[in-house]
Write an enzyme that holds these catalytic residues in place. Structure first.
Site, PDB file in Angstrom:
ATOM      1  N   GLU A 135       0.810  -1.236  -0.100  1.00  0.00           N
ATOM      2  CA  GLU A 135       0.165   0.065  -0.074  1.00  0.00           C
ATOM      3  C   GLU A 135       0.783   1.385   0.038  1.00  0.00           C
ATOM      4  O   GLU A 135       0.827   1.855   0.984  1.00  0.00           O
ATOM      5  CB  GLU A 135      -0.988  -0.015   0.963  1.00  0.00           C
ATOM      6  CG  GLU A 135      -1.935  -1.298   1.181  1.00  0.00           C
ATOM      7  CD  GLU A 135      -2.818  -0.998   2.320  1.00  0.00           C
ATOM      8  OE1 GLU A 135      -2.911  -0.009   3.246  1.00  0.00           O
ATOM      9  OE2 GLU A 135      -3.994  -1.880   2.536  1.00  0.00           O
TER      10      GLU A 135
ATOM     11  N   GLU B 162      -5.196  -8.812   1.214  1.00  0.00           N
ATOM     12  CA  GLU B 162      -5.800  -8.250   2.629  1.00  0.00           C
ATOM     13  C   GLU B 162      -7.272  -7.991   2.393  1.00  0.00           C
ATOM     14  O   GLU B 162      -7.726  -7.474   1.381  1.00  0.00           O
ATOM     15  CB  GLU B 162      -5.261  -7.188   3.095  1.00  0.00           C
ATOM     16  CG  GLU B 162      -3.920  -7.204   3.824  1.00  0.00           C
ATOM     17  CD  GLU B 162      -3.520  -6.022   4.348  1.00  0.00           C
ATOM     18  OE1 GLU B 162      -4.404  -4.906   4.828  1.00  0.00           O
ATOM     19  OE2 GLU B 162      -2.106  -5.673   4.517  1.00  0.00           O
TER      20      GLU B 162
END
Ligand code: FCB
Length: 452
Positions: free
Chosen positions: A168, A356
């Site tokens: 991320e 995720e």
């Protein structure tokens, strides 16, 4: 199998995910150097209740038991991150042998339990020494990252199943340098653009460096692409949603998968990108073996009230009367399917893992048990979406639940619990929640009942 069941592909990979600073603890043990998250949690008011990752889940000492828990879930893979400053305490120079040993044991422990090893190099814990030298905005940090990546490949590459450069990068740039919510807590657009570009450079250099020593090691990057929807049918909202997409998604996806920044970004912010950025684009744009998507929630966007941002002049709208998890994130699994279809239409993407997905619910123990039915519902809805995506012939290879266990949730400290497994931070006792049993059961059947 009954007629109304939907099965996952035979080779689909299921796993659980964690990150170093969120679980390891042992922050100043065995030669680990400090990272920006140690500094941020200790020296600012940026983390709720003054929580730190000093002890976290004490995974550094309990890794064997934790691997037993992962194995007992019946999953195929474990996704974790390496703490850069545990291996290289100042981010460069000599290796810390205790750190080398820790990850050797962990990786061998996974192999002994027949778990595939998904390693992330950077889950936000920049060595403080490199931050002191200018951090990601300084060009040398990218070279140090490439050296770190190559070192990891040399040390462990023979036993790693996939290697990810960044987790991320939106969080380690925009959330942390523009919004000030994560370490190091800055609020500066020029710095943010320099950090984004620096991380892209680091990614490209790392991929090239790893391939010189381990040409066959599957390499990728994990993005939290935002699932953006206009907040209304108005043209203004649609335009704002498109600008928001260019800034929050395009700034990452376009360089990585198309080799250039979005034209709108260049038009509005090009002069604020670091000098000479054009010369780096080819090196940034490396072919990847896979990419990872972290998905939690959709976003509804309209134009900004003030209109005084240089770009994108858009803002999020919090919708009323929708279901949310305890952290306040709206629940909508259909946005995951929509996002994947949209991204594969727009970008030449390699195969994907959902690296995720999960929910914050803070249920505690009642008579020794944790009934987190809302997390079960969340997981089931999103795992149905996974089957929808697979049915559309999109190359989705696996799914990782966030998270194995409750842990240090960054700026939220220990207040938000994302685990399948409950952690009592006083005793470090781990307890399976209802959702852990549910996931374990799914692992033995590898199918869901059709909804409706
Ligand atoms: C993601 C992070 C992960 C965790 C979840 C809830 O953005 O990658 O570390 O904090 O959110």
């Amino acid at each position: 199998m009954s007629d109304n069941s939907r099965a996952y592909p035979a080779d689909f990979t299921f796993g659980v995910a964690t990150a170093a600073y969120q679980i390891e603890g042992a922050a100043s043990e065995d030669g680990r150097g400090p990272s920006i998250w140690d500094t941020f949690s200790h020296n600012t008011k940026g983390v709720l209740n003054g929580d730190t990752g000093d002890v976290a889940c004490d995974h550094y000492h309990r890794w064997e038991d934790d691997l037993d828990l992962i194995a007992s879930l019946g999953v195929d893979a474990y996704r974790f991150s390496i703490s850069w400053s545990r291996l290289l305490p100042t981010g460069e120079g000599a290796l810390n042998q205790a750190g080398v040993n820790f990850y050797n044991q962990l990786i061998d422990g996974c192999k002994a339990r027949n778990l595939k090893v998904f390693v992330t190099l950077y889950h936000w814990d920049l060595p403080q020494a490199l931050a002191d030298n200018g951090g990601w905005a300084h060009r040398s940090t990218a070279e140090h990252f490439a050296y770190y990546a190559k070192t990891v490949a040399e040390l462990y590459g023979d036993r790693i199943d996939t290697l990810c450069t960044f987790n991320e990068p939106w969080c380690s740039s925009i959330l942390s340098h523009l919004y000030g919510v994560h370490a190091p807590g800055n609020t500066d657009l020029d710095l943010t653009l320099a950090v984004i570009h620096g991380q892209h450079r680091a990614h490209g250099l790392a991929v090239q460096a790893v391939r010189t020593v381990m040409p066959d090691l599957p390499l990728g990057i994990v993005l939290n692409c935002q699932a953006i929807r206009p907040a209304s049918d108005s043209q203004q909202a649609k335009d704002a949603a498109q600008r928001h997409d260019r800034f929050h998604n395009g700034l990452f996806l376009d360089p990585l998968f198309k080799g250039h920044y979005p034209p709108e970004i260049v038009q509005h912010l090009g002069n604020r990108l670091p000098d000479g950025w054009q010369d780096d684009m080819e090196s940034i744009h490396q072919p990847l073996d896979y990419w990872g998507l972290n998905y939690y929630t959709p976003e509804y966007i309209t134009d900004s009230e003030t209109g005084d941002e240089p770009y994108p002049n858009a803002q999020r709208v919090e919708r009323q009367n929708v279901q949310r998890t305890d952290i306040g994130w709206e629940i909508d699994a259909s946005a995951l399917t929509e996002l994947m279809v949209n991204l594969y239409n727009r970008y030449p993407l390699p195969p994907c893992y959902i690296t995720e997905n999960g929910a914050a619910y803070n249920h505690g123990l009642v008579d020794g048990e944790i009934d987190d039915q809302p997390r079960v519902d969340y997981l089931e809805a999103h795992l149905q979406a996974v089957l929808d995506i697979v049915a559309k012939d999109i190359a989705l290879l696996g799914y990782f639940s966030w998270s194995l266990m409750d842990n240090f949730e960054w700026a939220e400290g220990y207040s938000m619990r994302f685990g399948l497994i409950h952690v009592d931070y006083q005793t470090q006792k781990r307890t399976f929640k209802k959702s852990a049993y549910w996931y374990q059961n799914l692992m033995s059947h590898r199918a869901l009942t059709s909804p409706g």
